[in-house]
Design a protein around this motif. Structure first.
Motif, PDB file in Angstrom:
ATOM      1  N   GLN A 296       0.840  -1.203   0.000  1.00 25.59           N
ATOM      2  CA  GLN A 296       0.000   0.000   0.000  1.00 25.59           C
ATOM      3  C   GLN A 296       0.878   1.258   0.000  1.00 25.59           C
ATOM      4  OE1 GLN A 296      -2.675  -0.268   3.314  1.00 25.59           O
ATOM      5  NE2 GLN A 296      -3.430  -2.307   2.731  1.00 25.59           N
ATOM      6  N   ALA A 297       1.894   1.260   0.862  1.00 28.58           N
ATOM      7  CA  ALA A 297       2.769   2.427   0.928  1.00 28.58           C
ATOM      8  C   ALA A 297       3.549   2.609  -0.368  1.00 28.58           C
ATOM      9  CB  ALA A 297       3.737   2.277   2.102  1.00 28.58           C
ATOM     10  N   PHE A 298       3.967   1.490  -0.979  1.00 28.54           N
ATOM     11  CA  PHE A 298       4.739   1.558  -2.230  1.00 28.54           C
ATOM     12  C   PHE A 298       3.890   2.164  -3.349  1.00 28.54           C
ATOM     13  CE2 PHE A 298       6.308  -0.447  -6.153  1.00 28.54           C
ATOM     14  CZ  PHE A 298       7.632  -0.018  -6.107  1.00 28.54           C
ATOM     15  N   ARG A 299       2.644   1.692  -3.512  1.00 30.61           N
ATOM     16  CA  ARG A 299       1.779   2.226  -4.565  1.00 30.61           C
ATOM     17  C   ARG A 299       1.414   3.685  -4.297  1.00 30.61           C
ATOM     18  NH1 ARG A 299      -0.571  -2.988  -3.972  1.00 30.61           N
ATOM     19  NH2 ARG A 299      -2.193  -2.108  -2.640  1.00 30.61           N
ATOM     20  N   ARG A 300       1.186   4.036  -3.035  1.00 35.00           N
ATOM     21  CA  ARG A 300       0.825   5.412  -2.708  1.00 35.00           C
ATOM     22  C   ARG A 300       1.988   6.356  -2.995  1.00 35.00           C
ATOM     23  NH1 ARG A 300      -0.007   4.685   2.279  1.00 35.00           N
ATOM     24  NH2 ARG A 300      -2.135   3.884   2.008  1.00 35.00           N
ATOM     25  N   ALA A 301       3.211   5.921  -2.690  1.00 33.09           N
ATOM     26  CA  ALA A 301       4.373   6.780  -2.940  1.00 33.09           C
ATOM     27  C   ALA A 301       4.586   6.997  -4.436  1.00 33.09           C
ATOM     28  CB  ALA A 301       5.618   6.152  -2.314  1.00 33.09           C
ATOM     29  N   LEU A 302       4.393   5.935  -5.236  1.00 36.41           N
ATOM     30  CA  LEU A 302       4.534   6.090  -6.681  1.00 36.41           C
ATOM     31  C   LEU A 302       3.450   6.996  -7.250  1.00 36.41           C
ATOM     32  CD1 LEU A 302       5.429   2.445  -7.809  1.00 36.41           C
ATOM     33  CD2 LEU A 302       6.966   4.399  -7.585  1.00 36.41           C
ATOM     34  N   ARG A 303       2.227   6.865  -6.731  1.00 31.59           N
ATOM     35  CA  ARG A 303       1.109   7.657  -7.242  1.00 31.59           C
ATOM     36  C   ARG A 303       1.254   9.134  -6.879  1.00 31.59           C
ATOM     37  NH1 ARG A 303      -4.056   6.355  -4.120  1.00 31.59           N
ATOM     38  NH2 ARG A 303      -2.940   7.733  -2.685  1.00 31.59           N
ATOM     39  N   GLN A 407      16.127   4.373  -0.075  1.00 31.96           N
ATOM     40  CA  GLN A 407      15.011   5.255  -0.427  1.00 31.96           C
ATOM     41  C   GLN A 407      14.481   4.869  -1.826  1.00 31.96           C
ATOM     42  OE1 GLN A 407      15.845   9.445  -0.211  1.00 31.96           O
ATOM     43  NE2 GLN A 407      14.006  10.021  -1.345  1.00 31.96           N
ATOM     44  N   LEU A 408      13.170   4.968  -1.985  1.00 31.94           N
ATOM     45  CA  LEU A 408      12.515   4.657  -3.259  1.00 31.94           C
ATOM     46  C   LEU A 408      12.934   5.671  -4.326  1.00 31.94           C
ATOM     47  CD1 LEU A 408      10.316   3.160  -4.949  1.00 31.94           C
ATOM     48  CD2 LEU A 408       8.670   4.818  -4.026  1.00 31.94           C
ATOM     49  N   ASP A 409      13.242   5.148  -5.537  1.00 28.70           N
ATOM     50  CA  ASP A 409      13.474   6.035  -6.672  1.00 28.70           C
ATOM     51  C   ASP A 409      12.651   5.557  -7.859  1.00 28.70           C
ATOM     52  OD1 ASP A 409      14.888   3.978  -8.105  1.00 28.70           O
ATOM     53  OD2 ASP A 409      16.668   4.447  -6.910  1.00 28.70           O
ATOM     54  N   ALA A 410      12.687   6.308  -8.923  1.00 28.49           N
ATOM     55  CA  ALA A 410      11.800   6.044 -10.075  1.00 28.49           C
ATOM     56  C   ALA A 410      12.152   4.756 -10.802  1.00 28.49           C
ATOM     57  CB  ALA A 410      11.849   7.224 -11.054  1.00 28.49           C
ATOM     58  N   GLY A 411      13.334   4.222 -10.596  1.00 26.99           N
ATOM     59  CA  GLY A 411      13.726   3.029 -11.333  1.00 26.99           C
ATOM     60  C   GLY A 411      13.181   1.745 -10.744  1.00 26.99           C
ATOM     61  N   LEU A 412      12.523   1.789  -9.609  1.00 26.39           N
ATOM     62  CA  LEU A 412      12.028   0.577  -8.958  1.00 26.39           C
ATOM     63  C   LEU A 412      10.588   0.302  -9.381  1.00 26.39           C
ATOM     64  CD1 LEU A 412      13.433   1.010  -5.350  1.00 26.39           C
ATOM     65  CD2 LEU A 412      14.442  -0.187  -7.283  1.00 26.39           C
ATOM     66  N   THR A 413      10.309  -0.983  -9.592  1.00 25.76           N
ATOM     67  CA  THR A 413       8.945  -1.405  -9.981  1.00 25.76           C
ATOM     68  C   THR A 413       8.295  -2.293  -8.937  1.00 25.76           C
ATOM     69  OG1 THR A 413       9.860  -3.290 -11.208  1.00 25.76           O
ATOM     70  CG2 THR A 413       9.478  -1.241 -12.443  1.00 25.76           C
ATOM     71  N   HIS A 414       9.088  -2.808  -7.996  1.00 23.77           N
ATOM     72  CA  HIS A 414       8.553  -3.679  -6.946  1.00 23.77           C
ATOM     73  C   HIS A 414       9.152  -3.260  -5.608  1.00 23.77           C
ATOM     74  CE1 HIS A 414       6.780  -6.349  -9.913  1.00 23.77           C
ATOM     75  NE2 HIS A 414       7.933  -6.355 -10.555  1.00 23.77           N
TER      76      HIS A 414
END
Length: 446
Positions: A296-303, A407-414
């Protein structure tokens, strides 16, 4: 008497189904019989034609050989025409050898004949004894049977077989239907009417089949069982009436018990739900809840384009701690570390979790790597203030913690990629001497 106004008519009587089944069986049996007898008739016809060709060859062998030897062409043509007129012969070929040139061919063929097909073919040499003790071959005679005659004989035989089998099948089906209607169908319909009119008020009326004498057969057994069933139903209805009275008396008491047990079950379900999502030793979120919340946190951060950071924490040299103080003291150490994690990361959305053993993870939505670095250092300082003794640690007399940050960056998909980076950063912190915070810098663990 009670009648059934909507009683459906019988659309598929048993007699008709029995007759159809009998006809199907008879047709199958007829097909097999016709096939077997046809094969036998064909074999017999081929053998008979072959015998006829043998007989014709024996009759005309001598005259044909003499005509060829004597070069009597008129007699030879007469003999060949006589052979060709014989019914089983479709075509004959007489080959007469001529020295120094091709064989002389004499052919006679029945009108419409093309190939012998499966009809027999007879090949014989023609020989003559010009003087005693001599044997001179003067030609070769080939007799080809007429397949049209062979098939004509077979079809006559098949017609007789089919007519015989069909008449037998129809007679057998009609006989079975008549017997079945007289012996079974009438009584089954009587039973159906009796059962259709049966009700609670006339269960005492017994079934009586209109039969000349009592036969100990299936219908008699069915009649007996129906009457026995009516008696059992009458007894059951009486017991049912008494049971309803008893049930009415206990219904209110049962309703109260159900409400009480339902409340207990709901409470137990809530406790079970809590236990299924929290680590029983530390009270932190377990791996299951962490996996649900991380997605949930991963999808929310990408969105939303917000930062998302993950901490991977590992108690340094915890196995040595257990070896030195025992597992009970080790469990108490983990509980104190977990309590410190819960206090340090108590903001909305932050999720500290125990992944297993001495390994912990923290989900930090809305926090970048620099802020996470500060929080991780504050966590290490808080653990140092607890001053939990650790005689087995080669780096400190107290219990210490190694932390990896990613930290999450734009290159991550999972999300698992982010978790793997945090794990690599933790490995970096351990490689650099433990009791420190390591950040993922790209390009693997270092």
């Amino acid at each position: 008497m009670r009648t059934e106004p909507n009683q459906a008519p019988v659309s598929q009587p048993l007699g008709r189904r029995l007759v159809l089944a009998t006809l199907v069986f008879c047709l199958l049996y007829t097909g097999v019989t016709v096939a077997v007898r046809s094969w036998h008739a064909w074999s017999t016809g081929v053998a008979a034609m072959n015998a006829e060709l043998e007989l014709i060859e024996q009759v005309f062998r001598g005259p044909l050989a003499r005509a060829v030897w004597e070069l009597d062409h008129d007699n030879l043509d007469t003999q060949l025409d006589s052979v060709a007129e014989a019914p089983p012969v479709g075509r004959l070929v007489l080959s007469v050898p001529r020295p120094g040139r091709a064989d002389e061919q004499h052919v006679r063929q029945r009108a419409g004949f093309t190939q012998p097909g499966s009809a027999p073919v007879l090949l014989r040499e023609l020989a003559i004894a010009p003087w005693p003790g001599a044997h001179q071959v003067v030609g070769t005679l080939r007799l080809e049977g007429d397949p049209a005659l062979l098939w004509q004989r077979l079809w006559r035989e098949l017609l007789g077989i089919l007519l015989t089998q069909l008449v037998q099948s129809l007679l057998l089906a009609g006989l079975i239907m008549a017997i079945f209607n007289r012996q079974v169908t009438v009584h089954v319909r009587h039973m159906a009417r009796h059962l259709g009119e049966m009700g609670p008020e006339n269960l005492s009326q017994r079934l009586r089949l209109n039969r000349r004498k009592v036969r100990n057969d299936e219908l008699h057994l069915l009649e007996t069982r129906i009457n026995s069933l009516q008696e059992s139903m009458a007894e059951y209805l009486e017991r049912h009436r008494l049971a309803e009275l008893a049930l009415a008396e206990s219904r209110d008491q049962l309703a109260n018990q159900v409400a009480q047990r339902t409340a207990q079950l709901q409470e137990a379900n809530l406790r079970l739900e809590h236990l299924s999502r929290h680590d029983p030793l530390t009270g932190l979120a377990n791996r299951r809840q962490f996996d649900e919340l991380k997605e949930q946190a991963f999808r929310r951060a990408l969105r939303d384009g917000q930062p998302l950071t993950v901490l991977m924490c590992d108690v340094d040299f915890f196995k040595r701690y257990n070896d030195s103080y025992g597992h009970a003291q080790g469990d108490d150490c983990l509980r104190q570390v977990a309590h410190l994690l819960a206090q340090s990361f108590a903001r909305a959305g932050e999720v500290p979790a125990r992944l297993g053993g001495e390994e912990f993870a923290v989900l930090l939505p809305g926090i970048d790597a620099e802020q996470a670095q500060v929080a991780a250092e504050r966590l290490r300082a808080g653990l140092a203030d607890l001053r939990l003794p650790h005689v087995g640690s080669p780096i400190s007399p107290w219990v210490t913690l190694s932390v990896g940050i990613a930290q999450l960056d734009a290159g991550l998909t999972h999300f698992d990629q982010l978790l793997q980076r945090a794990d690599q950063a933790l490995y970096r912190a351990k490689s650099d001497g433990r009791d420190r915070v390591g950040q993922w810098l790209g390009g693997g663990a270092g």
